[in-house]
Design an enzyme around this catalytic site. Structure first.
Site, PDB file in Angstrom:
ATOM      1  N   CYS A 170       0.855  -1.188   0.000  1.00  0.00           N
ATOM      2  CA  CYS A 170       0.000   0.000   0.000  1.00  0.00           C
ATOM      3  C   CYS A 170       0.898   1.247   0.000  1.00  0.00           C
ATOM      4  CB  CYS A 170      -0.943  -0.076   1.202  1.00  0.00           C
ATOM      5  SG  CYS A 170      -2.087   1.298   1.446  1.00  0.00           S
ATOM      6  N   ASP A 227      -8.539  -3.071  -8.173  1.00  0.00           N
ATOM      7  CA  ASP A 227      -8.202  -2.017  -7.210  1.00  0.00           C
ATOM      8  C   ASP A 227      -8.796  -0.695  -7.691  1.00  0.00           C
ATOM      9  OD1 ASP A 227      -6.941  -0.075  -5.592  1.00  0.00           O
ATOM     10  OD2 ASP A 227      -5.146  -1.315  -5.373  1.00  0.00           O
ATOM     11  N   HIS A 259      -7.523  -3.889  -3.792  1.00  0.00           N
ATOM     12  CA  HIS A 259      -6.410  -3.384  -3.000  1.00  0.00           C
ATOM     13  C   HIS A 259      -6.216  -4.271  -1.768  1.00  0.00           C
ATOM     14  CE1 HIS A 259      -3.589  -0.139  -2.198  1.00  0.00           C
ATOM     15  NE2 HIS A 259      -3.960  -0.145  -0.927  1.00  0.00           N
TER      16      HIS A 259
END
Length: 291
Positions: A170, A227, A259
């Site tokens: 991330c 995502d 994600h």
């Protein structure tokens, strides 16, 4: 797109809790409040049997920052991997990733890179995490702190920093790309769903697509085709930037994954791409001289 639009769109907002910002002097325990409740049925818990694992302090010019270290209890020096946190900081999942790497024979080190700006572990709202802490963390500070983490690792006598890798998730996926362009000692990087494009600012002057030509190590990018915050078009743009610069990069896009598909403590976890990505990480580090 503002600097954190991708992160905010990719992560589900939670309820709000007001609090006073506290500078981190030690690592959080458990999981960040912003991801409660934890998906206990999928959470992987790696024990510390055969390891030395726990919190350490990394010296900086302006003090110290906490970090989590895990390494085999015997032998060494071990190849070294920097583990860069998600937007939620160095909580239990990142510590567990360090232990997983240590079980594979690595010296794994995860510095708390938000330490100067505040403690995200008690916040329950992702927008608040971004506005109060994460958006105030300068990229230059992060690069310097990671350099200090490498120096700390080398100074222990247990880390072979001539075999240095980096992986991040991330927020840490973006940092993985940037650090692979910053430090010529890095042998290889693996970036998990890290943002590739975005607006520039004084604190974040460049994004991965802007430093593709400066990459000093091969980087593997692992992304989710579903995502919402990282469109496949931005991955294609990064691919082309790496190709045009003649850099060794590879990208794997898992079509059905969103994600944070590696985050086994969250509903976003997808076992098949997470396991495949973990295998690819090991192969990548082995191929490019980290293992």
């Amino acid at each position: 797109m503002t600097a954190f639009d991708a992160d905010l769109r990719s992560l589900a907002a939670q309820t709000t809790l007001s609090r006073r910002t506290v500078i981190a002097t030690s690592l959080a325990t458990g999981f960040a409040l912003a991801v409660q409740p934890v998906a206990a049925q999928t959470t992987i818990a790696t024990d510390a049997n055969g390891l030395i694992a726990g919190e350490v302090k990394i010296p900086m010019q302006d003090g110290v920052i906490p970090a989590y270290r895990a390494m085999p209890a015997e032998g060494g020096p071990f190849p070294t991997i920097l583990v860069v946190q998600e937007i939620f900081g160095v909580h239990e999942h990142i510590k567990d990733v360090c232990r997983r790497l240590a079980k594979l024979g690595y010296f794994a080190l995860a510095p708390e890179l938000y330490a100067r700006q505040g403690d995200v572990s008690t916040l329950t709202n992702i927008q608040q995490i971004v506005s109060e802490v994460v958006s105030k963390v300068p990229d230059a500070q992060v690069m310097s702190d990671l350099d200090a983490a490498v120096a700390f690792a080398k100074g222990t006598g247990k880390a072979d920093t001539a075999r240095l890798g980096i992986t991040g998730f991330c927020w840490g996926g973006r940092i993985t790309w940037l650090y692979a362009a910053h430090n010529p000692a890095v042998k290889a990087g693996v970036a998990w769903y890290g943002r590739l494009v975005g607006d520039s600012s004084a604190l974040m002057p460049k994004n991965p697509v802007d430093v593709a030509a400066d990459l000093k190590a091969p980087v593997l990018g692992l992304y989710g085709g579903a995502d919402q915050g990282i469109p496949v078009a931005t991955i294609d743009r990064m691919k082309e930037a790496c190709r045009a610069a003649g850099k060794t990069c590879d990208f794997v896009v898992y079509p059905e994954a969103g994600h944070a598909f590696h985050a086994d403590y969250r509903p976003s976890y997808r076992a098949e791409p997470a396991q495949d990505g973990w295998k690819r990480l090991q192969d990548w580090f082995r191929q490019y001289g980290v293992a």
